[in-house]
Write a protein that holds these residues in place. Structure first.
Motif, PDB file in Angstrom:
ATOM      1  N   GLU A   1       0.827  -1.217   0.000  1.00  0.00           N
ATOM      2  CA  GLU A   1       0.000   0.000   0.000  1.00  0.00           C
ATOM      3  C   GLU A   1       0.857   1.261   0.000  1.00  0.00           C
ATOM      4  N   GLN A   2       2.075   1.158   0.548  1.00  0.00           N
ATOM      5  CA  GLN A   2       2.983   2.300   0.576  1.00  0.00           C
ATOM      6  C   GLN A   2       3.758   2.472  -0.729  1.00  0.00           C
ATOM      7  N   GLY A   3       3.567   1.540  -1.667  1.00  0.00           N
ATOM      8  CA  GLY A   3       4.139   1.725  -2.989  1.00  0.00           C
ATOM      9  C   GLY A   3       5.401   0.940  -3.290  1.00  0.00           C
ATOM     10  N   ALA A   4       5.669  -0.148  -2.578  1.00  0.00           N
ATOM     11  CA  ALA A   4       6.825  -0.980  -2.918  1.00  0.00           C
ATOM     12  C   ALA A   4       6.736  -1.393  -4.380  1.00  0.00           C
TER      13      ALA A   4
ATOM     14  N   LEU B   1       3.303  -8.347  -8.359  1.00  0.00           N
ATOM     15  CA  LEU B   1       4.504  -7.638  -7.900  1.00  0.00           C
ATOM     16  C   LEU B   1       5.735  -8.532  -7.790  1.00  0.00           C
ATOM     17  N   THR B   2       5.529  -9.836  -7.743  1.00  0.00           N
ATOM     18  CA  THR B   2       6.634 -10.762  -7.478  1.00  0.00           C
ATOM     19  C   THR B   2       7.550 -10.909  -8.692  1.00  0.00           C
ATOM     20  N   ARG B   3       8.859 -10.753  -8.453  1.00  0.00           N
ATOM     21  CA  ARG B   3       9.867 -10.885  -9.505  1.00  0.00           C
ATOM     22  C   ARG B   3      11.092 -11.599  -8.947  1.00  0.00           C
ATOM     23  N   ASP B   4      11.585 -12.573  -9.681  1.00  0.00           N
ATOM     24  CA  ASP B   4      12.882 -13.141  -9.329  1.00  0.00           C
ATOM     25  C   ASP B   4      13.945 -12.080  -9.599  1.00  0.00           C
TER      26      ASP B   4
END
Length: 408
Positions: free
Chosen positions: A237-240, A277-280
């Protein structure tokens, strides 16, 4: 492949999914050519096609047997068959459904029940695992070889970067990696720091869920997954910008969160956002190739053999990115013959199926050593530990090599 679901599977999420997957299979047999256990055992029922027939029988109401459970247990869930399949059969999801049915209907021998319960309770629990691993590393030289193989030598830890950056990414520290190979996480944070990105580890995030999921403790695995989503959500929510994975086994599981929680109204949408959002780390760094070239310099190691984990190349379908990036940094990367085949680690597989696991490891090391590299690099903590236990050649995560190349 036509199916006729039994009453207990009809109109259930697992039944509908199994039916859809089975109908894609044309039983061509291409999958058997890339199945490690079929290559070793030569038994149709220890290959994907045979196991698919066994699962079809289960969902159609045939009695679950100990023999069926054994054949499903022997599967590494490497998903090499998925890469090979011309029909897009999602075998990994199907075999988990088959395992769930056999776990519900078959009582395992007491020894297996105890081992699997201990593994599911101990390994994902860092409060228990970390001090035990530290003790094991302290007395490592005194341990019998089979146990010593499971305890990597303690690393001299790098320093975690302390600079604050406007750009921020979350990172899953994992349940075993912080104690077994802490420098993988630190090296990841240091490389991102050099690129102007701050790495955040949510303290409440723990095991990705893979350990319990693959041991058949599905409800507990889903609790692990929900706990991670809760831990990450304030940062999302904070923008990661991203959730970074440097253990491809964890990444492969996190990429399944939306599917695993698809019927949970409280978490389905959040899980989908987590997947997006998940990335290796192998997906993130290629975007920074030019800055990395400027920030690094060639060191003593300039020739490596790369073992691409199954969870990277088959689970996440990420291929060629690590090799390309290292080559851009003036590292010669050599791939072994049959690089698509599993090394035998596969989570807890080396404990539950040691004979098959170590045979596959030895075959993999023979091909890797034949390349005459200065070191072996991989992208998953389990693979690295498993391979290191069988060779005197250094084995490390490729991100550790990149960090080592950063100019002082």
């Amino acid at each position: 492949m036509q199916t006729n679901l039994a009453d207990f599977m009809r109109n259930t999420p697992d039944g509908e999914e199994a039916d859809a997957i089975l109908r894609k299979c044309v039983h061509c047999g291409f999958c058997t050519a890339t199945c490690p256990t079929y290559q070793l055992l030569g038994d149709e029922l220890d290959g994907p096609r045979g196991r698919i027939y066994l699962i079809k029988q289960l969902v159609e109401g045939a009695p679950a047997t100990r023999s069926t459970q054994t054949h499903l247990d022997r599967c590494l869930t490497c998903r090499s068959c998925e890469t090979t399949c011309p029909s897009g059969v999602q075998y990994g999801r199907l075999v988990e459904i088959g395992r769930k049915i056999t776990e519900e209907k078959i009582t395992r021998p007491i020894g297996q029940r105890v081992m699997r319960r201990v593994l599911a309770s101990f390994v994902p629990n860092s409060a228990l695992f970390t001090p035990t691993m530290r003790l094991g590393q302290h007395v490592r030289r005194l341990l019998p070889k089979k146990l010593r193989d499971k305890v990597p030598a303690r690393q001299r830890m790098l320093e975690w970067p302390t600079t604050t950056h406007a750009r921020k990414m979350l990172m899953l520290a994992g349940c075993v990696q912080p104690s077994m190979m802490p420098n993988v996480n630190i090296a990841t944070a240091r490389v991102l720091d050099a690129l102007g990105i701050q790495t955040i580890v949510a303290p409440e995030a723990g095991c990705c869920g893979a350990i319990r999921l693959h041991l058949g403790y599905t409800d507990e695995a889903l609790d692990d997954i929900r706990a991670n989503i809760d831990a990450w959500w304030p940062y999302v929510e904070q923008g990661a910008e991203a959730i970074v994975m440097n253990a491809s086994g964890c990444g492969s599981t996190v990429m399944e969160y939306a599917h695993l929680l698809r019927d949970d109204p409280a978490y389905a949408a959040k899980a989908q956002r987590i997947v997006e959002l998940t990335r290796d780390i192998a997906q993130i760094l290629p975007d920074f190739e030019e800055p990395l070239i400027a920030l690094t310099r060639r060191r003593a190691v300039h020739t490596v053999a790369f073992h691409p984990p199954c969870t990277l190349q088959h689970g996440q379908q990420i291929r060629g990115k690590v090799e390309h990036l290292l080559e851009a940094l003036d590292i010669e990367v050599r791939l072994p013959a049959d690089s698509h085949l599993c090394c035998g680690s596969a989570g807890t597989y080396s404990l539950t199926q040691p004979a098959l696991s170590y045979t596959l490891r030895n075959q993999k090391l023979e091909k890797l050593n034949a390349l005459e590299p200065q070191m072996i690099v991989s992208a998953n903590v389990g693979c690295i530990s498993h391979l290191q236990s069988g060779t005197s050649m250094p084995v490390a995560h490729w991100i550790e090599l990149v960090e080592h190349m950063l100019s002082a």
